[in-house]
Design a protein around this motif. Structure first.
Motif, PDB file in Angstrom:
ATOM      1  N   ARG A 187       4.310   2.690   3.091  1.00 19.65           N
ATOM      2  CA  ARG A 187       4.131   3.653   2.003  1.00 19.65           C
ATOM      3  C   ARG A 187       3.108   3.221   0.963  1.00 19.65           C
ATOM      4  O   ARG A 187       2.512   4.064   0.292  1.00 19.65           O
ATOM      5  N   PHE A 188       2.861   1.914   0.828  1.00 16.14           N
ATOM      6  CA  PHE A 188       2.030   1.440  -0.277  1.00 16.14           C
ATOM      7  C   PHE A 188       0.677   0.902   0.175  1.00 16.14           C
ATOM      8  O   PHE A 188      -0.011   0.238  -0.598  1.00 16.14           O
ATOM      9  N   ILE A 189       0.305   1.180   1.408  1.00 14.09           N
ATOM     10  CA  ILE A 189      -0.968   0.669   1.921  1.00 14.09           C
ATOM     11  C   ILE A 189      -2.160   1.161   1.100  1.00 14.09           C
ATOM     12  O   ILE A 189      -3.034   0.363   0.739  1.00 14.09           O
ATOM     13  N   PRO A 190      -2.260   2.457   0.766  1.00  7.81           N
ATOM     14  CA  PRO A 190      -3.425   2.903  -0.022  1.00  7.81           C
ATOM     15  C   PRO A 190      -3.566   2.148  -1.341  1.00  7.81           C
ATOM     16  O   PRO A 190      -4.677   1.751  -1.723  1.00  7.81           O
ATOM     17  N   ALA A 191      -2.457   1.921  -2.035  1.00  7.75           N
ATOM     18  CA  ALA A 191      -2.516   1.200  -3.313  1.00  7.75           C
ATOM     19  C   ALA A 191      -2.956  -0.237  -3.105  1.00  7.75           C
ATOM     20  O   ALA A 191      -3.738  -0.792  -3.896  1.00  7.75           O
ATOM     21  N   MET A 192      -2.488  -0.869  -2.028  1.00  8.57           N
ATOM     22  CA  MET A 192      -2.845  -2.265  -1.769  1.00  8.57           C
ATOM     23  C   MET A 192      -4.316  -2.399  -1.393  1.00  8.57           C
ATOM     24  O   MET A 192      -4.972  -3.389  -1.744  1.00  8.57           O
ATOM     25  N   GLU A 193      -4.850  -1.412  -0.688  1.00  5.17           N
ATOM     26  CA  GLU A 193      -6.233  -1.503  -0.230  1.00  5.17           C
ATOM     27  C   GLU A 193      -7.240  -1.262  -1.348  1.00  5.17           C
ATOM     28  O   GLU A 193      -8.432  -1.520  -1.168  1.00  5.17           O
ATOM     29  N   GLU A 194      -6.758  -0.787  -2.492  1.00  5.14           N
ATOM     30  CA  GLU A 194      -7.665  -0.577  -3.629  1.00  5.14           C
ATOM     31  C   GLU A 194      -8.298  -1.879  -4.100  1.00  5.14           C
ATOM     32  O   GLU A 194      -9.374  -1.888  -4.684  1.00  5.14           O
ATOM     33  N   SER A 195      -7.627  -2.998  -3.837  1.00  3.41           N
ATOM     34  CA  SER A 195      -8.166  -4.299  -4.253  1.00  3.41           C
ATOM     35  C   SER A 195      -9.100  -4.900  -3.211  1.00  3.41           C
ATOM     36  O   SER A 195      -9.594  -6.012  -3.377  1.00  3.41           O
ATOM     37  N   GLY A 196      -9.349  -4.161  -2.126  1.00  7.24           N
ATOM     38  CA  GLY A 196     -10.280  -4.626  -1.102  1.00  7.24           C
ATOM     39  C   GLY A 196      -9.637  -5.398   0.033  1.00  7.24           C
ATOM     40  O   GLY A 196     -10.331  -5.891   0.921  1.00  7.24           O
ATOM     41  N   VAL A 197      -8.310  -5.508   0.027  1.00 10.74           N
ATOM     42  CA  VAL A 197      -7.602  -6.214   1.086  1.00 10.74           C
ATOM     43  C   VAL A 197      -7.368  -5.288   2.273  1.00 10.74           C
ATOM     44  O   VAL A 197      -6.989  -4.134   2.090  1.00 10.74           O
ATOM     45  N   ARG A 198      -7.618  -5.769   3.474  1.00 11.98           N
ATOM     46  CA  ARG A 198      -7.346  -4.969   4.667  1.00 11.98           C
ATOM     47  C   ARG A 198      -5.853  -5.051   4.978  1.00 11.98           C
ATOM     48  O   ARG A 198      -5.296  -6.139   5.121  1.00 11.98           O
ATOM     49  N   VAL A 199      -5.196  -3.894   5.074  1.00  7.72           N
ATOM     50  CA  VAL A 199      -3.742  -3.856   5.262  1.00  7.72           C
ATOM     51  C   VAL A 199      -3.422  -3.023   6.500  1.00  7.72           C
ATOM     52  O   VAL A 199      -3.933  -1.913   6.665  1.00  7.72           O
ATOM     53  N   THR A 200      -2.566  -3.540   7.351  1.00  7.46           N
ATOM     54  CA  THR A 200      -2.174  -2.860   8.584  1.00  7.46           C
ATOM     55  C   THR A 200      -0.660  -2.636   8.597  1.00  7.46           C
ATOM     56  O   THR A 200       0.104  -3.545   8.261  1.00  7.46           O
ATOM     57  N   ALA A 201      -0.243  -1.442   8.966  1.00 11.21           N
ATOM     58  CA  ALA A 201       1.186  -1.152   9.123  1.00 11.21           C
ATOM     59  C   ALA A 201       1.657  -1.755  10.438  1.00 11.21           C
ATOM     60  O   ALA A 201       1.199  -1.356  11.514  1.00 11.21           O
TER      61      ALA A 201
END
Length: 417
Positions: A187-201
């Protein structure tokens, strides 16, 4: 036949409680299937190897000594902040230092050198340590991991959230050597990716293998249930709604309803207040005297020995209890329920409730409501929603989304970066 990638992955986890052993063996097996050799650092290497042999195919099991080196890693200490395993800067820094030193020892003993370091429980290496350069200084190689408690990213922007991000140690994720991270709660991937970190579910993978013979406790519970519908919980924790579970059983008993409530796994009474402990002890005493006949509960039973026996026990349930309380994250209970096609009773909202509703895995209720739980049970027993219409659960779709095959694809792509 495994096609070797020529790469070596170091898997590091300082904890050996709850689902940590299962995750450790799953990630090790997945990296092996992706062609890597594995250096595994954990508190119980011998137990890890036993678990791994059960998690891989026979052909791979025969060559584990050639492809896997497990090395002892000291158990992570509890923080002085609320007694959690992660939470203060001194211990977090020590974990990084210990991990680097233990990896160096394991590499020297095995003759291997890790190309990638992976943390199946990254949280232990983040808290209160917002220095992005630290992993590069201590490990100096690409790294990644699975980040479980990421729910602070769902908060609205504020000074409090900024301070929380700092305290959680998310700054470490901006280390140049970080290859991206995984999360179980998407649920929070978009918010986490705002800092430039690549996030995978990531899939919340579970094992579904059954033992050659049914687990004796599963047979005992079926016998005691005597054809009553079995509502089951494994792991008697406060966050799993154990007290609400007991109270729902009392309501069912008062109404003389044909349901049997199976309380299994480990209980830590220290999680409960004195009044709550007295309530629990009262239930135990009344079971012993025969006054309560619709509950199985043995507080001395302890942990289920292995995953196959766990599955055998879970498969004995007609309804799986997933009514968590004050819990935001993903749960392997849903994976087990999908594997054995057992409807769930869950708390509305958060990750578990959203998935139950999205995939129609069961019925959701208000948190902590024994009354709503009892009202949902006859519908779940009949495989209908509260409206009386067929539940039509999307078990197969859930299994695919949280499958080993999907985990293998993700980890294979990670190694290829």
């Amino acid at each position: 036949m495994i096609q070797e990638s020529g790469k070596t992955v170091a898997l590091i986890d300082p904890l050996w409680i709850g689902h940590h052993p299962m995750y450790f063996s799953q990630f090790t097996a997945s990296f092996l299937r992706s062609g890597a050799r594995v250096i595994g650092l954990c508190p119980e290497p011998e137990a890890a190897m036993r678990d791994l042999r059960l998690a891989v195919d026979p052909e791979t099991a025969d060559i584990l000594s050639e492809r896997v080196h497990f090395h002892k890693l000291p158990t992570g200490s509890r923080s002085f902040f609320n007694g959690r395993f992660e939470g203060d800067p001194a211990r977090t820094f020590t974990r990084w230092k210990t991990a680097a030193e233990s990896l160096s020892q394991a590499e020297a003993a095995s003759g291997l050198r890790a190309d990638l370091v992976y943390f199946p429980y990254l949280d232990s290496y983040l808290r209160f340590l917002p220095f992005a350069a630290l992993p590069q200084i201590l490990l100096n190689r690409p790294w990644s991991g699975l980040y479980l408690r990421n729910h602070h990213h769902g908060e609205a922007p504020s000074v409090k959230k900024s301070l929380r991000l700092l305290a959680k140690g998310d700054a470490l994720l901006r280390c140049p050597l970080c290859q991206g991270i995984g999360v179980l709660d998407e649920r929070f991937i978009p918010a986490m990716e705002e800092s430039g970190v690549r996030v995978t579910a990531y899939p919340d993978v579970t094992q579904a293998g059954l033992p050659a013979d049914p687990f004796p406790l599963a047979l005992e519970i079926r016998r005691k249930a005597a054809n009553r519908k079995i509502v089951g919980i494994i792991g008697l924790e406060r966050r799993k709604g154990f007290l609400t579970f007991l109270r729902a059983a009392k309501l069912a008993r008062d109404a003389d309803l044909p349901y049997y409530f199976a309380c299994t796994g480990t209980i830590h009474l220290s999680q409960f207040t004195e009044a709550e402990q007295a309530e629990i002890h009262s239930v135990v005493q009344k079971i012993a005297t025969g006054e309560i006949t619709n509950i199985h509960f043995d507080p001395a039973a302890g942990r289920i020995p292995n995953e196959a026996d766990y599955n055998s026990l879970f498969d004995a349930f007609d309804i799986a209890w997933a009514a968590y309380e004050n819990f935001e994250g993903s749960s392997g209970t849903l994976g087990k329920a999908a594997a054995f096609e057992i409807p769930c009773l869950a708390t509305a909202g958060e990750c578990v409730g959203n998935r139950v509703e999205t995939y129609r895995l069961g019925i959701t209720i208000r948190e902590g409501s024994a009354e709503q739980a009892l009202a949902a049970i006859p519908h779940l027993a009949a495989r209908t929603g509260l409206d009386g219409k067929p539940l039509s659960p999307r078990f197969a779709e859930y299994r695919e989304q949280h499958s080993l095959e999907r985990l293998d694809r993700i980890l294979g792509e990670l190694m290829a970066r």
